[in-house]
Motif scaffolding. Structure first.
Motif, mmCIF file in Angstrom:
data_model
loop_
_atom_site.group_PDB
_atom_site.id
_atom_site.type_symbol
_atom_site.label_atom_id
_atom_site.label_comp_id
_atom_site.label_asym_id
_atom_site.label_seq_id
_atom_site.Cartn_x
_atom_site.Cartn_y
_atom_site.Cartn_z
ATOM 1 N N ALA A 4 18.385 -8.269 30.156
ATOM 2 C CA ALA A 4 17.256 -8.978 30.748
ATOM 3 C C ALA A 4 17.103 -10.360 30.117
ATOM 4 N N CYS A 5 17.565 -10.510 28.864
ATOM 5 C CA CYS A 5 17.431 -11.789 28.157
ATOM 6 C C CYS A 5 18.487 -11.830 27.064
ATOM 7 N N ASP A 6 18.570 -12.962 26.394
ATOM 8 C CA ASP A 6 19.691 -13.181 25.484
ATOM 9 C C ASP A 6 19.293 -13.151 24.006
ATOM 10 N N GLU A 7 18.063 -12.743 23.710
ATOM 11 C CA GLU A 7 17.644 -12.681 22.308
ATOM 12 C C GLU A 7 18.013 -11.315 21.719
ATOM 13 N N THR A 8 17.624 -11.109 20.455
ATOM 14 C CA THR A 8 18.019 -9.864 19.792
ATOM 15 C C THR A 8 16.943 -8.775 19.920
ATOM 16 N N ASP A 9 15.854 -9.059 20.652
ATOM 17 C CA ASP A 9 14.760 -8.084 20.780
ATOM 18 C C ASP A 9 15.185 -6.848 21.578
ATOM 19 N N LEU A 10 14.421 -5.789 21.386
ATOM 20 C CA LEU A 10 14.708 -4.530 22.074
ATOM 21 C C LEU A 10 14.719 -4.721 23.595
ATOM 22 N N HIS A 11 13.788 -5.507 24.129
ATOM 23 C CA HIS A 11 13.738 -5.614 25.591
ATOM 24 C C HIS A 11 14.903 -6.414 26.167
ATOM 25 N N CYS A 12 15.707 -7.049 25.312
ATOM 26 C CA CYS A 12 16.918 -7.743 25.770
ATOM 27 C C CYS A 12 18.164 -6.853 25.629
ATOM 28 N N ALA A 13 17.990 -5.641 25.115
ATOM 29 C CA ALA A 13 19.141 -4.798 24.775
ATOM 30 C C ALA A 13 19.846 -4.258 26.018
ATOM 31 N N THR A 14 21.155 -4.094 25.892
ATOM 32 C CA THR A 14 21.918 -3.428 26.954
ATOM 33 C C THR A 14 22.211 -1.981 26.560
ATOM 34 N N ARG A 15 22.287 -1.705 25.268
ATOM 35 C CA ARG A 15 22.570 -0.354 24.796
ATOM 36 C C ARG A 15 21.591 -0.027 23.682
ATOM 37 N N VAL A 16 20.973 1.130 23.786
ATOM 38 C CA VAL A 16 20.028 1.571 22.763
ATOM 39 C C VAL A 16 20.378 3.016 22.399
ATOM 40 N N THR A 17 20.516 3.285 21.106
ATOM 41 C CA THR A 17 20.874 4.631 20.642
ATOM 42 C C THR A 17 19.761 5.169 19.751
ATOM 43 N N PRO A 18 19.238 6.372 20.046
ATOM 44 C CA PRO A 18 18.149 6.931 19.240
ATOM 45 C C PRO A 18 18.638 7.993 18.241
ATOM 46 N N ALA A 19 17.865 8.202 17.174
ATOM 47 C CA ALA A 19 18.089 9.334 16.260
ATOM 48 C C ALA A 19 16.774 9.603 15.545
ATOM 49 N N PHE A 20 16.500 10.878 15.269
ATOM 50 C CA PHE A 20 15.306 11.218 14.496
ATOM 51 C C PHE A 20 15.667 11.398 13.028
ATOM 52 N N GLY A 21 14.796 10.902 12.153
ATOM 53 C CA GLY A 21 14.958 11.137 10.725
ATOM 54 C C GLY A 21 14.337 12.476 10.342
ATOM 55 N N PRO A 22 14.573 12.929 9.107
ATOM 56 C CA PRO A 22 14.079 14.249 8.683
ATOM 57 C C PRO A 22 12.538 14.332 8.687
ATOM 58 N N ASP A 23 11.859 13.184 8.553
ATOM 59 C CA ASP A 23 10.393 13.184 8.530
ATOM 60 C C ASP A 23 9.790 13.005 9.925
ATOM 61 N N GLY A 24 10.639 13.059 10.962
ATOM 62 C CA GLY A 24 10.131 12.929 12.326
ATOM 63 C C GLY A 24 10.036 11.493 12.818
ATOM 64 N N THR A 25 10.499 10.539 11.990
ATOM 65 C CA THR A 25 10.510 9.136 12.422
ATOM 66 C C THR A 25 11.639 8.944 13.432
ATOM 67 N N LEU A 26 11.325 8.242 14.514
ATOM 68 C CA LEU A 26 12.347 7.907 15.501
ATOM 69 C C LEU A 26 12.992 6.587 15.109
ATOM 70 N N TRP A 27 14.314 6.558 15.086
ATOM 71 C CA TRP A 27 15.047 5.329 14.786
ATOM 72 C C TRP A 27 15.836 4.921 16.016
ATOM 73 N N LEU A 28 15.856 3.623 16.284
ATOM 74 C CA LEU A 28 16.701 3.094 17.355
ATOM 75 C C LEU A 28 17.652 2.064 16.771
ATOM 76 N N ALA A 29 18.891 2.107 17.256
ATOM 77 C CA ALA A 29 19.835 1.015 16.980
ATOM 78 C C ALA A 29 20.187 0.419 18.327
ATOM 79 N N TRP A 30 20.174 -0.892 18.450
ATOM 80 C CA TRP A 30 20.497 -1.476 19.750
ATOM 81 C C TRP A 30 21.353 -2.726 19.635
ATOM 82 N N MET A 31 21.897 -3.058 20.790
ATOM 83 C CA MET A 31 22.816 -4.178 20.930
ATOM 84 C C MET A 31 22.115 -5.195 21.825
ATOM 85 N N ALA A 32 21.822 -6.377 21.281
ATOM 86 C CA ALA A 32 21.162 -7.419 22.075
ATOM 87 C C ALA A 32 21.469 -8.770 21.453
#
Lengths: 165, 408
Positions: free
Chosen positions: B37-65
């Motif tokens: 959608a855009c060319d910056e590094t923000d989440l809403h500009c991402a083309t690929r987003v990968t989720p994972a939960f940590g042991p304490d229930g925190t959601l982590w995202l890694a993305w490409m933007a």
């Protein structure tokens, strides 16, 4: 300022199509391009080749297609790069040049919604490349998934030539 | 000009476009042609987003933007996110292939291992880079090649085993060179693995598991009840048939026998760009979903193995065949098995789901749970202790994270 805007837009409108007509320029493949392409080649045997710069088998097949085009001047050869990348046009053009396909009719996917572009071509196509579609004089389309055998392409081309004799 | 009305700005922009037609055309086509959608590094500009939960229930995202990999976390199931942390130090030519994405895995202590691929040259040769965060995601080490070999590598998969070691698998073309020197043709790529005992900072020497596998599809990775890695991949069987295979490791470095998941008979010298998905349920059943266009069957399929991947059930077709079902994902969560996939009707992409409460014996009717009318990432699934969630990035509608309800 409004007048300037209008003038600028009119100018823009007249300038925009120019780059596509330049020798070696890639045409943007967008919604409706497929039907436009089929109409433009109606009545001519046409080979449409879908490929992409990161596809290993495509790199092997592309120069073979370049040779095929040289050997079969009666066939319209069209290539469509069906991948997307920010810097793709340069890489695409350079690979086409090296494969002897610079003078073919070369397109590149110009819409990030590739699913929709593929759907217009063949709703069942999930994007695997290379892929070749042979469009006969009468509009019959034969699809070859994966790398094509040049011998098969030649046989098809010969049959097309025979059909008008 | 202190004040610039939108109209004036538009006019100026249009004038600039006229003045620089080449540049303007490139920029315009870039926005339009891009999956982002855009060319910056923000989440809403991402083309690929990968989720994972940590042991304490925190959601982590890694993305490409914006040519970079970023990470952020959420304590409220994706409603709000922390300030993103940049993993990459510069804009890179990230692998943008349809099946590529950043991978992240989180260990029992909250350490984060991360891996992704780049195109390292003009010939689109890939390189897998890996890094870790040992301070709970505040900063990441400088990403480093996962292996010393410099032949093309792509499609990494990573996960922590119960002992806290990172298991990594990827596709690697290093065996192409000696084959070509011997004057032999080399098809596909090798499936290679390595392990890291320091949370993903350094990896062991790469080890070949299977040679001449399909070079352009994502891998499916899961751990069995004993904590052994299981990898499902598109293989190249005799005669250039690109059907799926599975291998269970007896320990992190020792692969067992490679078994065939199904005989679809897809003979094709091409890049399907369409890899499988694997989940292992608490009962120890392997659940696999995949795409094929073989002589025997075409479309999306699901099969299960109750003998550790030696034999699989008859493939079950998934989705509506006239809606080109694609990108299947399966997860074994606290409420049972969940499967999601994409369908496309010519205008709109829909995410469909099915749920099974009996370990894959029967499935609920498919339901559409999300849709978009522009390009989108693959639908992914991730589970915490209570739910399985759909994680789905779209260009037009942003990032979706939604709990998948237990269907009747």
């Amino acid at each position: 300022m409004k007048r300037h805007l209008l003038a600028a837009l009119i100018l823009l409108g007249t300038l925009a199509p120019a780059p596509a007509a330049e020798q070696g320029a890639l045409k943007q493949f967008e919604r409706g391009s497929w039907q436009q392409l089929l109409r433009a080649h109606k009545g001519h045997p046409t080979l449409v080749h879908f490929w992409g710069v990161t596809c290993g088998p495509c790199k092997v097949e592309l120069p073979e297609l370049g040779q095929f085009m040289k050997d079969h001047p009666g066939v319209d050869v069209v290539t469509i790069s069906a991948d997307l990348v920010p810097n793709l046009p340069d890489a695409t053009r350079s690979m086409l040049d090296r494969a002897g396909l610079a003078s073919a009719e070369n397109w590149i996917f110009g819409d990030g919604f590739a699913e929709r572009l593929r759907y217009e071509i063949d709703p069942a196509w999930q994007g695997d490349i290379p892929r070749t579609m042979l469009v006969a004089r009468d509009g019959t389309i034969t699809t070859i998934e994966g790398s094509a055998e040049i011998a098969d392409l030649s046989k098809w081309s010969d049959a097309q030539a025979a059909a008008i004799r | 000009m202190r004040y610039c009305s939108p109209l004036v700005r538009a006019a100026l922009a249009a004038i600039m476009l006229v003045a620089l037609p080449g540049l303007a055309a490139a920029q315009m086509s870039h926005q339009h042609a891009s999956e982002a959608a855009c060319d910056e590094t923000d989440l809403h500009c991402a083309t690929r987003v990968t989720p994972a939960f940590g042991p304490d229930g925190t959601l982590w995202l890694a993305w490409m933007a914006g040519g970079q990999i970023s990470v952020a976390s959420s304590k409220d199931q994706g409603a709000t996110f922390s300030t993103p942390v940049q993993v990459t130090r510069e804009r890179l030519n990230l692998d943008w292939g349809p099946d590529a994405r950043p991978k992240l895995a989180i260990d029992a202590k909250g350490g984060i291992a991360l891996a992704f691929s780049i195109f390292r040259d003009q010939a689109f040769n890939g390189q897998v880079l890996a890094t870790r965060s040992s301070d709970g995601g505040r900063r990441f080490d400088q990403p480093k090649p996962i292996t010393a070999n410099n032949e093309s590598q792509r499609f990494e998969a990573i996960g922590f085993d119960p002992s806290g070691a990172v298991f990594a698998a990827w596709l690697d073309k290093r065996n192409r060179v000696p084959a070509q020197q011997r004057g032999q043709k080399y098809d596909g790529a090798g499936l290679f693995v390595a392990t890291s005992k320091d949370g993903g900072a350094t990896y062991s020497d790469a080890k070949l598991v299977a040679d001449n596998t399909c070079e352009c599809c994502r891998l499916g990775l899961a751990f069995d009840g004993a904590g052994h890695p299981v990898v499902v991949f598109r293989n190249i069987f005799e005669g250039g048939v690109r059907d799926h295979a599975i291998v269970t490791f007896t320990d992190l470095a020792t692969p067992g026998e490679v078994h065939r998941v199904s005989r679809d008979d897809w003979q094709i010298a091409a890049c399907p760009h369409h890899g499988p998905s694997l989940a292992i349920s608490p009962a120890g059943t392997y659940h696999v979903t995949w795409y094929t266009n073989g002589k025997t069957r075409k479309g999306l399929f699901y099969a299960q193995s109750r003998d550790g991947g030696k034999t699989f059930s008859d493939p079950l077709p998934i989705g509506q065949p006239n809606r080109s079902p694609s990108r299947p994902q399966i997860a074994a969560g606290p409420q049972g098995l969940v499967m999601v996939w994409k369908e496309f009707d010519g205008q709109k992409t829909t995410i469909n789901q099915m749920i099974s409460h009996d370990d894959g014996a029967t499935w609920s009717k498919p339901t559409a749970i999300a849709d978009t009318a522009d390009s989108s990432d693959h639908p992914l699934l991730v589970s915490d202790r209570r739910h399985t969630y759909l994680s789905w990035m779209t260009k037009a509608d942003g990032y979706h994270f939604l709990a998948i309800g237990s269907e009747p």
